[in-house]
Motif scaffolding. Sequence first.
Motif, PDB file in Angstrom:
ATOM      1  N   GLY A   1       1.234  -1.167   0.356  1.00 45.93           N
ATOM      2  CA  GLY A   1      -0.172   0.096  -0.189  1.00 45.93           C
ATOM      3  C   GLY A   1       0.804   1.239  -0.205  1.00 45.93           C
ATOM      4  N   SER A   2       1.661   1.512   1.099  1.00 47.80           N
ATOM      5  CA  SER A   2       2.559   2.031   0.979  1.00 47.80           C
ATOM      6  C   SER A   2       3.665   2.740  -0.834  1.00 47.80           C
ATOM      7  CB  SER A   2       3.897   1.898   1.946  1.00 47.80           C
ATOM      8  OG  SER A   2       4.437   1.006   2.428  1.00 47.80           O
ATOM      9  N   SER A   3       4.308   1.821  -0.853  1.00 49.86           N
ATOM     10  CA  SER A   3       4.534   1.006  -2.496  1.00 49.86           C
ATOM     11  C   SER A   3       3.654   2.387  -3.346  1.00 49.86           C
ATOM     12  CB  SER A   3       5.060   0.163  -2.713  1.00 49.86           C
ATOM     13  OG  SER A   3       6.329  -0.604  -1.834  1.00 49.86           O
ATOM     14  N   MET A   4       2.474   1.885  -3.392  1.00 54.49           N
ATOM     15  CA  MET A   4       1.570   2.318  -4.632  1.00 54.49           C
ATOM     16  C   MET A   4       1.584   3.818  -4.189  1.00 54.49           C
ATOM     17  SD  MET A   4      -1.563  -0.947  -3.942  1.00 54.49           S
ATOM     18  CE  MET A   4      -2.137  -0.245  -6.410  1.00 54.49           C
ATOM     19  N   ILE A   5       0.632   4.281  -3.213  1.00 59.18           N
ATOM     20  CA  ILE A   5       0.893   5.282  -2.987  1.00 59.18           C
ATOM     21  C   ILE A   5       1.953   6.618  -3.111  1.00 59.18           C
ATOM     22  CG2 ILE A   5      -0.373   7.144  -0.618  1.00 59.18           C
ATOM     23  CD1 ILE A   5      -1.584   5.515  -2.267  1.00 59.18           C
ATOM     24  N   LEU A   6       2.702   5.439  -2.804  1.00 57.15           N
ATOM     25  CA  LEU A   6       4.499   6.671  -2.991  1.00 57.15           C
ATOM     26  C   LEU A   6       4.629   6.892  -4.014  1.00 57.15           C
ATOM     27  CD1 LEU A   6       6.878   4.656  -0.837  1.00 57.15           C
ATOM     28  CD2 LEU A   6       6.216   7.199  -0.116  1.00 57.15           C
ATOM     29  N   LEU A   7       3.956   5.823  -5.381  1.00 59.47           N
ATOM     30  CA  LEU A   7       4.025   6.218  -6.809  1.00 59.47           C
ATOM     31  C   LEU A   7       3.146   6.655  -6.969  1.00 59.47           C
ATOM     32  CD1 LEU A   7       5.570   5.342  -9.096  1.00 59.47           C
ATOM     33  CD2 LEU A   7       3.666   3.296  -9.349  1.00 59.47           C
ATOM     34  N   LEU A   8       1.851   6.583  -6.448  1.00 59.72           N
ATOM     35  CA  LEU A   8       0.699   8.079  -7.191  1.00 59.72           C
ATOM     36  C   LEU A   8       1.525   9.495  -6.620  1.00 59.72           C
ATOM     37  CD1 LEU A   8      -2.527   9.009  -7.315  1.00 59.72           C
ATOM     38  CD2 LEU A   8      -2.440   8.343  -5.320  1.00 59.72           C
ATOM     39  N   LEU A   9       1.879   9.188  -5.610  1.00 61.85           N
ATOM     40  CA  LEU A   9       2.884  10.638  -4.281  1.00 61.85           C
ATOM     41  C   LEU A   9       3.491  10.962  -5.557  1.00 61.85           C
ATOM     42  CD1 LEU A   9       2.285  13.161  -2.150  1.00 61.85           C
ATOM     43  CD2 LEU A   9       4.134  12.069  -1.506  1.00 61.85           C
ATOM     44  N   PHE A  10       4.546  10.978  -6.293  1.00 63.38           N
ATOM     45  CA  PHE A  10       5.336  11.092  -7.214  1.00 63.38           C
ATOM     46  C   PHE A  10       4.841  11.542  -8.346  1.00 63.38           C
ATOM     47  CE2 PHE A  10       7.728   9.945 -10.936  1.00 63.38           C
ATOM     48  CZ  PHE A  10       9.320  10.678 -10.538  1.00 63.38           C
ATOM     49  N   VAL A  11       3.835  11.079  -9.152  1.00 64.78           N
ATOM     50  CA  VAL A  11       2.937  10.924 -10.246  1.00 64.78           C
ATOM     51  C   VAL A  11       2.189  12.548 -10.178  1.00 64.78           C
ATOM     52  CG1 VAL A  11       0.933  10.629 -12.357  1.00 64.78           C
ATOM     53  CG2 VAL A  11       2.531   8.472 -11.121  1.00 64.78           C
ATOM     54  N   ALA A  12       1.643  12.971  -8.864  1.00 72.54           N
ATOM     55  CA  ALA A  12       1.341  13.989  -8.805  1.00 72.54           C
ATOM     56  C   ALA A  12       1.874  14.885  -8.583  1.00 72.54           C
ATOM     57  CB  ALA A  12       0.305  13.936  -7.613  1.00 72.54           C
TER      58      ALA A  12
END
Length: 277
Positions: free
Chosen positions: A17-28
């Motif tokens: 979950g944290s990996s997925m959200i970190l990727l989302l944050l990076f994209v944003a």
Amino acid sequence: MKKFLKSKAKYSNLIIGSSMILLLLFVALFANFIAPYRYDDSMMNERLQEPSMQHLLGTDFYGRDVFSRILYGARIALQIAAQSVGIQLVIGVTIGLLCGYFGGWIDRILSFIMDITWSMPPLIIAFAVVSVLGQSLNNAIIAIAVVSWAQYGRIVRAKTMSIKNMAFLETGIAFGESTPALLFRYILPNVVPSMIVIASISIPSAIMSTTALSFLGLGAQSPSPDWGLALSDSVRQLTMAPWLGIAPGLALVYTTLGFSMLGEGLRDLIDPRLRSL
């Protein structure tokens, strides 16, 4: 080795979950550099283009690059998560502290308000709030927050009632600490871990509810790259251009799944007792 694998399995939700959200944050954060086009760049001569090397997820009815709009839409998803949950936390924690600490008629009145809010259908009440405030993303976020804070209030109330008779709080009273100090310096730090867990678990619901309002035209307005608005626009072109609905739909699934797994992982790590709440 067996113990290591067991530990990894126990926290797999948190790691994934944290990996997925970190990727989302990076994209944003870096959408300006990652996206090949601006989200509002219209190329009318290339509208409704199928996915290709030039437009990885095709283009919409206005010739806007769908891939770019999905990337920029990550910012809106995180904005919803931060603002909606932030408002819910402020209202719920404050009312929960007051109910649990003072009890009596204050508890009865505020608990009655919590129960009414808890029993109301969130989206229906949110429709009414947005109708009064006006159609915009910020108003949709406020509407969802106003009708969803009760879950925080109930948990904070229960924890405050169990904490207020503990020895460390009585020590603070003996030293002449003021009521605000007792609430925010003594009690609040003890409910923060549970609030972190509940907040991360409730983010998917906030995102989906706000997306539903945008889908119905009550949230974000064009040319915003909001995923709910993109789904709404795709309905008219679904048979001709199915990629218009598939892309934002998958983005929503990814985001809500990531936050859900992160929330469950934090619950297992911080406060497993919340499984029963």
